[in-house]
Enzyme design. Structure first.
Site, mmCIF file in Angstrom:
data_model
loop_
_atom_site.group_PDB
_atom_site.id
_atom_site.type_symbol
_atom_site.label_atom_id
_atom_site.label_comp_id
_atom_site.label_asym_id
_atom_site.label_seq_id
_atom_site.Cartn_x
_atom_site.Cartn_y
_atom_site.Cartn_z
ATOM 1 C CB CYS A 2 -15.879 17.816 -7.561
ATOM 2 S SG CYS A 2 -15.905 17.102 -5.928
ATOM 3 N NE ARG A 27 -14.880 16.448 -13.448
ATOM 4 C CZ ARG A 27 -13.681 16.095 -13.883
ATOM 5 N NH1 ARG A 27 -13.556 15.545 -15.078
ATOM 6 N NH2 ARG A 27 -12.612 16.256 -13.159
ATOM 7 C CD1 TRP A 73 -17.930 10.443 -5.671
ATOM 8 C CD2 TRP A 73 -15.771 10.837 -5.239
ATOM 9 N NE1 TRP A 73 -17.331 9.247 -5.359
ATOM 10 C CE2 TRP A 73 -16.014 9.463 -5.080
ATOM 11 C CE3 TRP A 73 -14.493 11.315 -5.023
ATOM 12 C CZ2 TRP A 73 -15.029 8.553 -4.716
ATOM 13 C CZ3 TRP A 73 -13.495 10.420 -4.659
ATOM 14 C CH2 TRP A 73 -13.768 9.054 -4.499
ATOM 15 C CG ASN A 99 -12.270 18.489 -8.914
ATOM 16 O OD1 ASN A 99 -12.308 17.598 -8.069
ATOM 17 N ND2 ASN A 99 -11.930 18.262 -10.172
ATOM 18 N N GLY A 100 -10.788 18.893 -5.723
ATOM 19 C CA GLY A 100 -9.445 18.513 -5.289
ATOM 20 C C GLY A 100 -9.440 18.293 -3.782
ATOM 21 C CD GLU A 480 -12.919 -3.822 -17.063
ATOM 22 O OE1 GLU A 480 -12.097 -3.615 -16.154
ATOM 23 O OE2 GLU A 480 -13.764 -2.985 -17.407
ATOM 24 C CE LYS A 484 -16.809 -1.569 -16.371
ATOM 25 N NZ LYS A 484 -15.464 -1.595 -16.072
ATOM 26 C CD GLU A 487 -17.185 0.112 -12.581
ATOM 27 O OE1 GLU A 487 -16.888 1.211 -12.084
ATOM 28 O OE2 GLU A 487 -16.618 -0.345 -13.571
ATOM 29 C CG HIS A 503 -3.546 -22.367 -5.079
ATOM 30 N ND1 HIS A 503 -2.736 -23.427 -4.704
ATOM 31 C CD2 HIS A 503 -3.500 -22.327 -6.429
ATOM 32 C CE1 HIS A 503 -2.199 -23.977 -5.776
ATOM 33 N NE2 HIS A 503 -2.633 -23.330 -6.851
ATOM 34 C CE LYS A 602 -15.605 7.443 -17.738
ATOM 35 N NZ LYS A 602 -15.733 5.989 -17.963
HETATM 36 C C1 AGP Z 1 -13.874 1.710 -14.544
HETATM 37 O O1 AGP Z 1 -15.146 1.114 -14.834
HETATM 38 C C2 AGP Z 1 -13.904 2.487 -13.268
HETATM 39 N N1 AGP Z 1 -14.896 3.492 -13.325
HETATM 40 C C3 AGP Z 1 -12.559 2.957 -12.806
HETATM 41 O O2 AGP Z 1 -11.899 1.793 -12.362
HETATM 42 C C4 AGP Z 1 -11.617 3.632 -13.836
HETATM 43 O O3 AGP Z 1 -11.202 2.702 -14.803
HETATM 44 C C5 AGP Z 1 -10.373 4.119 -13.078
HETATM 45 O O4 AGP Z 1 -10.806 5.089 -12.144
HETATM 46 C C6 AGP Z 1 -9.302 4.708 -13.998
HETATM 47 O O5 AGP Z 1 -9.820 5.815 -14.678
HETATM 48 P P1 AGP Z 1 -8.942 6.427 -15.909
HETATM 49 O O6 AGP Z 1 -8.881 5.380 -16.968
HETATM 50 O O7 AGP Z 1 -9.702 7.643 -16.326
HETATM 51 O O8 AGP Z 1 -7.580 6.730 -15.350
#
Ligand code: AGP
Length: 607
Positions: A2, A27, A73, A99-100, A480, A484, A487, A503, A602
């Site tokens: 958040c 965030r 969030w 936030n938390g 990766e 991408k 997400e 497998h 984020k």
């Molecule tokens: C990456 O595209 C994602 N948004 C997410 O997996 C991110 O990499 C993960 O939350 C780790 O974040 P950080 O690198 O800030 O620790």
């Protein structure tokens, strides 16, 4: 997770708060709200939706020169106006944003309900407002400290009371909080991007600290009211770095600036004369580095994939056993900390809870833990025993792109440094220095071919399922690429080690499930071609990312994306960029919000 903001000064608070929240929207953005104080009254305005929805819904913003704000969030309680922050106590005189996660909120809420407190939301955060109310006796800072002493869990909060105009109390434990110092005005926020338009003088609030601000100044203390002296630091970023600068989205901007960000990650760290790497900040002597017998890397998401590439590089170049692990798994596995083992945690934000708590668990057991982070002054960066900043500049888009290539740049330099202290020859080191040096130019070449990849995305964005296949050092790149795509386009995608499809996953192959193969001209090329043929034999559509001139692969695949021929350890840089662009253009084709995909944030600062 958040975003929280606070302002007190001479300006109208509402526009400052909303602008700060807009900068923090990456965030979390399922709802937002502000509270502004004026003439002994607090006015809360909050809605589901994004900041622009809040602006639109409230034509007449509340007036007043101090206030707090929040972009959410959801963790406890659905997405609703009532669950949006700020939250107030029963009297409406105290408001908070948080936030938390308050882990003992249920028992606290039960006690407060027993004392006839009236709750208006399902959130854990609202408990804080009522706790402060229950102990408030005219001293807001003291009441906040007393309330926080009852909490278990993580918080970054800002609190205000209508009876103390202009005063805001902030506190942190596990969720970030930064103080910005202006001329006759003070700012509080989850990170510096919210205040950069107004000041570059900041103080990083640490866990267990409380900061009380008014337009004239600030005081920092602990929960027992011991004063704490803090250093004022200068933000190293420029405002334009957090703007889009003409790109359609932050994600397009950040993909496109990778030649520069990779260059920044290696600047001053590659030594052609000695054919080695240099990394300040490791806080380890050459002797200590020579004694390292294994490396363990913990991270989450994209940073975990970068850690996997890092592990391959360390084993391939320095012949040091290296393992990448999910930080969330490390923390609760009662990890074994062995001698002569160097631990890394990798985190773009430096605030990811899974990674932060894994680091703390490893340090608790005596491990030496280094951080590879992007955000200067972030919690992980400050709590590790040393580390390396990737200098990729602020990464605003939720989907991490340039941070990934900068993280693997740092691992490449570290592996080269460790290799040249061991068995790697000067000549081998020189070749690798040369190969890494060429990467920014080669990535720029790939970026010139966006149109091809955009056309390919348009051809395949109908798919509901996608498989990404890679082997060796490109297996993490396949993971990766899948991350991408899923997400930001919401297309289901899985990454596999190409040989693994035999497998089980090959059962998924049909004409409706395209596969993307990463096929560099390395020693596994023929094996991957066999895997690709197995998919083709079952009517699977295949996209191949392969080297220019590889006619055999081009003759088998339905579509190809071509990359330059390089040393096999360099392909992750060149293979990931087409996958970032492919995901980006698929998401655009499907009308997705590429910078703020649904359900995501984020920086995930909760477990
Ligand atoms: C990456 O595209 C994602 N948004 C997410 O997996 C991110 O990499 C993960 O939350 C780790 O974040 P950080 O690198 O800030 O620790």
């Amino acid at each position: 997770m958040c975003g929280i903001v606070g302002y007190t000064g001479a300006k109208l608070a509402a526009p400052v708060l909303l602008e700060g929240l807009r900068r923090l929207e990456y965030r979390g953005y399922d709802s937002a709200g502000i509270c502004v104080g004026r003439d002994g009254a607090l006015t809360i305005v909050k809605r589901t939706g994004k900041i622009k929805d809040l602006r639109g819904a409230v034509p007449d913003l509340p007036e007043g020169s101090y206030g707090i704000g929040h972009t959410r969030w959801a963790t406890h309680g659905g997405v609703s106006d009532a669950n949006a922050h700020p939250h107030a106590d029963c009297t409406g005189k105290i408001t908070i944003v948080h936030n938390g996660i308050i882990e003992n909120y249920a028992s606290l809420k039960e006690k407060l309900l027993g004392e006839d407190h009236v709750f208006r939301s399902e959130t854990d955060s609202e408990v804080i407002a009522h706790l402060v109310e229950s102990v408030y006796d005219g001293d807001l800072e003291r009441a906040v400290k007393e309330a926080l002493a009852l909490l278990k869990g993580t918080y970054g909060i800002v609190v205000m009371h209508s009876e103390v105009p202009g005063k805001i109390v902030g506190a942190r434990n596990g969720s970030p909080l930064v103080l910005g110092i202006g001329e006759g005005e003070m700012f509080l926020a989850s990170d510096v991007t919210a205040m950069m338009a107004y000041t570059k003088q900041v103080v990083y609030v640490e866990d267990g600290e409380v900061v009380t601000v008014d337009p004239g100044g600030f005081r920092t203390s602990d929960l027992k009211d011991n004063s704490i002296t803090k250093n004022v630091e200068q933000i190293g970023w420029e405002l334009e770095e957090i703007e889009k600068n003409g790109f359609a989205s932050f994600m397009e901007k950040e993909i496109s600036e990778q030649p520069e960000s990779i260059l920044r990650a290696m600047r001053g760290r590659l030594d052609a004369e000695q054919a080695t790497g240099h990394l300040g900040g490791l806080n380890l002597s050459s002797k200590e580095l020579l004694e390292i017998e294994r490396v363990k890397i913990a991270a989450a998401g994209t940073s975990y994939h970068a850690g996997m590439v890092g592990a391959y590089l360390l084993e391939a170049m320095a012949r040091i056993p290296a393992y990448a692990e999910l930080a969330s798994e490390v923390r609760y596995r009662n990890p074994i900390v062995e001698p002569q083992t160097l631990h890394f945690v990798v985190s773009q934000s430096g605030e990811t809870a899974d990674t932060l708590f894994a680091m703390r668990e490893l340090k608790r057991k005596g491990a030496t833990v280094l951080g590879i982070c992007n955000v200067v002054g972030s919690t992980i960066a400050r709590e590790t025993d040393g580390g390396v900043y990737i200098h990729s500049g602020p990464e605003i888009a939720v989907a991490s792109t340039k941070a990934f290539t900068s993280q693997i740049t740092v691992f490449y330099v570290f592996a080269l440094l460790m290799a040249r202290m061991r068995n790697m020859s000067f000549e081998e080191g020189s070749d690798l220095v040369r190969d890494l040096d060429a990467v920014p130019r080669l990535v720029a070449e790939i970026l010139e071919d966006k149109a091809t990849i955009q056309a390919l995305a348009r051809k395949y964005s109908w798919a509901k399922d996608f498989l990404f296949m890679g082997r060796g050092i490109n297996y993490p790149v396949a993971l990766e690429g899948a991350l991408k795509l899923k997400e930001i386009s919401y297309i289901h995608a899985e990454g596999y080690s190409a040989a693994e499809i035999k497998h089980g996953p090959i059962a998924l192959i049909n004409e409706r499930t395209p596969s993307l193969f990463l096929i560099p001209d390395d020693r596994l090329r023929d094996k991957i071609i066999s895997n690709m043929k197995e998919v083709k034999a079952r009517s699977g559509k295949v996209i191949a990312v392969c080297v220019r001139g590889d006619d055999e692969v081009a003759g088998i695949a339905d579509d190809v994306i071509l990359v330059p021929k390089v040393h096999e350890l360099v392909y992750p840089f060149l293979m990931v960029v087409p996958l970032q662009l492919f995901a980006y253009y698929c998401a655009l084709d499907l009308g997705r919000d590429v910078d703020q995909p649904r359900n995501l944030a984020k920086s995930v600062t909760v477990e």
